[in-house]
Design an enzyme around this catalytic site. Structure first.
Site, mmCIF file in Angstrom:
data_model
loop_
_atom_site.group_PDB
_atom_site.id
_atom_site.type_symbol
_atom_site.label_atom_id
_atom_site.label_comp_id
_atom_site.label_asym_id
_atom_site.label_seq_id
_atom_site.Cartn_x
_atom_site.Cartn_y
_atom_site.Cartn_z
ATOM 1 N N HIS A 287 0.051 -11.984 0.356
ATOM 2 C CA HIS A 287 -0.783 -10.967 -0.295
ATOM 3 C C HIS A 287 -1.114 -11.344 -1.743
ATOM 4 O O HIS A 287 -0.255 -11.317 -2.613
ATOM 5 C CB HIS A 287 -0.041 -9.625 -0.262
ATOM 6 C CG HIS A 287 -0.931 -8.442 -0.472
ATOM 7 N ND1 HIS A 287 -0.555 -7.165 -0.143
ATOM 8 C CD2 HIS A 287 -2.194 -8.340 -0.962
ATOM 9 C CE1 HIS A 287 -1.539 -6.332 -0.441
ATOM 10 N NE2 HIS A 287 -2.534 -7.017 -0.947
ATOM 11 N N TYR B 97 0.835 -1.209 0.000
ATOM 12 C CA TYR B 97 0.000 0.000 0.000
ATOM 13 C C TYR B 97 0.871 1.262 0.000
ATOM 14 O O TYR B 97 1.543 1.571 0.987
ATOM 15 C CB TYR B 97 -0.950 0.006 1.198
ATOM 16 C CG TYR B 97 -1.878 -1.204 1.232
ATOM 17 C CD1 TYR B 97 -2.323 -1.795 0.053
ATOM 18 C CD2 TYR B 97 -2.294 -1.762 2.437
ATOM 19 C CE1 TYR B 97 -3.155 -2.898 0.071
ATOM 20 C CE2 TYR B 97 -3.135 -2.864 2.464
ATOM 21 C CZ TYR B 97 -3.556 -3.427 1.273
ATOM 22 O OH TYR B 97 -4.372 -4.523 1.294
HETATM 23 P P1 NAD Z 1 -13.241 -0.085 0.753
HETATM 24 O O1 NAD Z 1 -14.418 -0.744 0.185
HETATM 25 O O2 NAD Z 1 -13.066 -0.044 2.212
HETATM 26 O O3 NAD Z 1 -13.237 1.360 0.108
HETATM 27 C C1 NAD Z 1 -12.385 2.391 0.438
HETATM 28 C C2 NAD Z 1 -12.905 3.663 -0.241
HETATM 29 O O4 NAD Z 1 -14.180 3.958 0.307
HETATM 30 C C3 NAD Z 1 -12.025 4.864 0.001
HETATM 31 O O5 NAD Z 1 -12.008 5.656 -1.178
HETATM 32 C C4 NAD Z 1 -12.757 5.606 1.103
HETATM 33 O O6 NAD Z 1 -12.524 6.988 1.066
HETATM 34 C C5 NAD Z 1 -14.193 5.279 0.781
HETATM 35 N N1 NAD Z 1 -15.063 5.361 1.967
HETATM 36 C C6 NAD Z 1 -14.990 4.644 3.124
HETATM 37 N N2 NAD Z 1 -15.959 5.022 3.963
HETATM 38 C C7 NAD Z 1 -16.666 6.002 3.331
HETATM 39 C C8 NAD Z 1 -17.789 6.799 3.685
HETATM 40 N N3 NAD Z 1 -18.393 6.686 4.867
HETATM 41 N N4 NAD Z 1 -18.247 7.710 2.769
HETATM 42 C C9 NAD Z 1 -17.657 7.831 1.563
HETATM 43 N N5 NAD Z 1 -16.588 7.104 1.166
HETATM 44 C C10 NAD Z 1 -16.100 6.206 2.047
HETATM 45 O O7 NAD Z 1 -11.972 -0.749 0.042
HETATM 46 P P2 NAD Z 1 -10.483 -0.950 0.502
HETATM 47 O O8 NAD Z 1 -9.932 0.268 1.170
HETATM 48 O O9 NAD Z 1 -9.783 -1.484 -0.683
HETATM 49 O O10 NAD Z 1 -10.595 -2.129 1.549
HETATM 50 C C11 NAD Z 1 -10.461 -1.934 2.933
HETATM 51 C C12 NAD Z 1 -9.194 -2.563 3.459
HETATM 52 O O11 NAD Z 1 -9.239 -3.977 3.261
HETATM 53 C C13 NAD Z 1 -7.902 -2.116 2.769
HETATM 54 O O12 NAD Z 1 -7.456 -0.890 3.291
HETATM 55 C C14 NAD Z 1 -6.990 -3.270 3.100
HETATM 56 O O13 NAD Z 1 -6.548 -3.166 4.440
HETATM 57 C C15 NAD Z 1 -7.943 -4.484 2.987
HETATM 58 N N6 NAD Z 1 -7.907 -5.076 1.629
HETATM 59 C C16 NAD Z 1 -7.046 -6.098 1.408
HETATM 60 C C17 NAD Z 1 -6.951 -6.651 0.141
HETATM 61 C C18 NAD Z 1 -5.967 -7.771 -0.093
HETATM 62 O O14 NAD Z 1 -5.339 -8.220 0.833
HETATM 63 N N7 NAD Z 1 -5.818 -8.246 -1.305
HETATM 64 C C19 NAD Z 1 -7.727 -6.171 -0.906
HETATM 65 C C20 NAD Z 1 -8.625 -5.153 -0.648
HETATM 66 C C21 NAD Z 1 -8.705 -4.611 0.642
#
Ligand code: NAD
Length: 313
Positions: free
Chosen positions: A122, A56
């Site tokens: 990952h 990240y």
């Molecule tokens: P997410 O669905 O959590 O989306 C994040 C997006 O949503 C950001 O742009 C954020 O600003 C927005 N958001 C969040 N809350 C909001 C709200 N209340 N109003 C408006 N916008 C909002 O997707 P993500 O960040 O990809 O996933 C969360 C976490 O999961 C990642 O940070 C990571 O730690 C993990 N993750 C891991 C993998 C992997 O291991 N392959 C893949 C995806 C995510």
């Protein structure tokens, strides 16, 4: 806040976890001090699970998270990070034992901790799964025995890859993303298998990496046009009802009892506060049915990821 036991581990994770990828400016440029404030707010508001990765922001998210965690008692949070993915290209994957060990040392240093609670490979679908089974996972198991990590697992998008690994290696947990959200609930096709094997389930990306927000998906989002269009229609339906689609997305993603914790990413304390308030409110099942109807028309709710042989499609 509700806390749930992760599989057969002794970890109790908050129902909503904090995904730290936005601290690496993955979605938009993030002010470091606001990012740090978001982490502190998450802990103050009852979130005890934080996930990160060297990928990240190409180590930036771990570095900012390390600054945020400085001085916070170690027993206040459960921390996961990852190894094996270091960039967006196929050439950026390395799940060899030597790289995994070096990666753990580097992550611990950036995060300012002595041990990870959960260490994950990952995005396994980008690597030969036979190699993962024969070399990478035994390395994680050895690190667990050495006391460098407490628990281990894998992350990935194609369910077929997760299934293959779980059937052939005893993991503590898996992290799946975008497979239990308003647009796609196919994670449920493997939850029984995961439970039978005592594997804890972490669900990530309740907004499908921004698809289910008013701002919409970032440029790099892998979704096909048809899915993006369905998300727009769903958003329009919600706005006609005077509801923010992210509210329904959050409530829906945390609603399944097979899932231990759902990780949401944000670098905004206000967004996080909204998310925490929303998940305490009742889900409008009628509206969910209408939204799910829109996605039932969508030809491509799943996108390809990783090596062709590991993909679901
Ligand atoms: P997410 O669905 O959590 O989306 C994040 C997006 O949503 C950001 O742009 C954020 O600003 C927005 N958001 C969040 N809350 C909001 C709200 N209340 N109003 C408006 N916008 C909002 O997707 P993500 O960040 O990809 O996933 C969360 C976490 O999961 C990642 O940070 C990571 O730690 C993990 N993750 C891991 C993998 C992997 O291991 N392959 C893949 C995806 C995510």
């Amino acid at each position: 806040m509700q806390y749930n036991k992760l599989g057969n581990t002794d970890l109790e994770l908050s129902r909503l976890g904090y995904g730290a990828s936005p601290l690496g400016s993955v979605f938009a440029q993030v002010d470091q001090s606001i990012g740090i404030r978001t982490v502190h707010s998450a802990l103050d508001w009852g979130i005890n699970y934080i996930d990160c990765s060297p990928y990240y922001g190409l180590t930036k998210a771990e570095t900012v998270l390390g600054k945020a965690l400085k001085g916070i008692p170690r027993d206040r949070y459960i921390l996961s990070s990852k190894a094996g993915r270091y960039g967006p290209e196929q050439a950026d994957f390395d799940m060899s034992p030597a790289r995994i060990r070096a990666s753990l040392d580097e992550s611990l240093q950036r995060l300012g901790v002595d041990e990870l609670d959960i260490f994950l490979l990952h995005d396994i679908e980008f690597v030969d799964l036979e190699y993962v089974l024969a070399e990478s996972l035994p390395c994680l198991e050895a690190l667990k025995k050495e006391g460098r990590i407490r628990y281990f697992g894998v992350t990935g998008y194609p369910l077929q890859s997760l299934q293959k690994i779980v059937q052939n290696y005893q993991l503590d947990c898996v992290l799946s993303y975008c497979r239990y959200a308003l647009h796609d609930t196919s994670l449920l096709s493997i939850t029984e298998l995961l439970q039978q094997h005592g594997v804890g389930i972490i669900n990530a990306s309740p907004t499908a990496m921004g698809l289910l927000t008013k701002r919409g998906a970032p440029d790099w989002h892998p979704a096909e046009r048809a899915l993006i269009d369905c998300c727009r229609r769903a958003q329009q339906l919600c706005s006609e009802r005077g509801i923010n689609i992210t509210q329904v997305a959050m409530q829906f993603a945390v609603s399944h009892q097979a899932i231990c914790s759902t990780l949401v990413g944000t670098a905004s304390p206000d967004n996080l506060r909204n998310n925490l308030d929303w998940i305490e409110q009742p889900l409008d099942h009628g509206l969910v049915d209408e939204i799910r109807e829109i996605f039932s028309d969508c030809a491509h709710s799943v996108w390809p990821s990783g090596l062709a042989e590991n993909s679901d499609s």
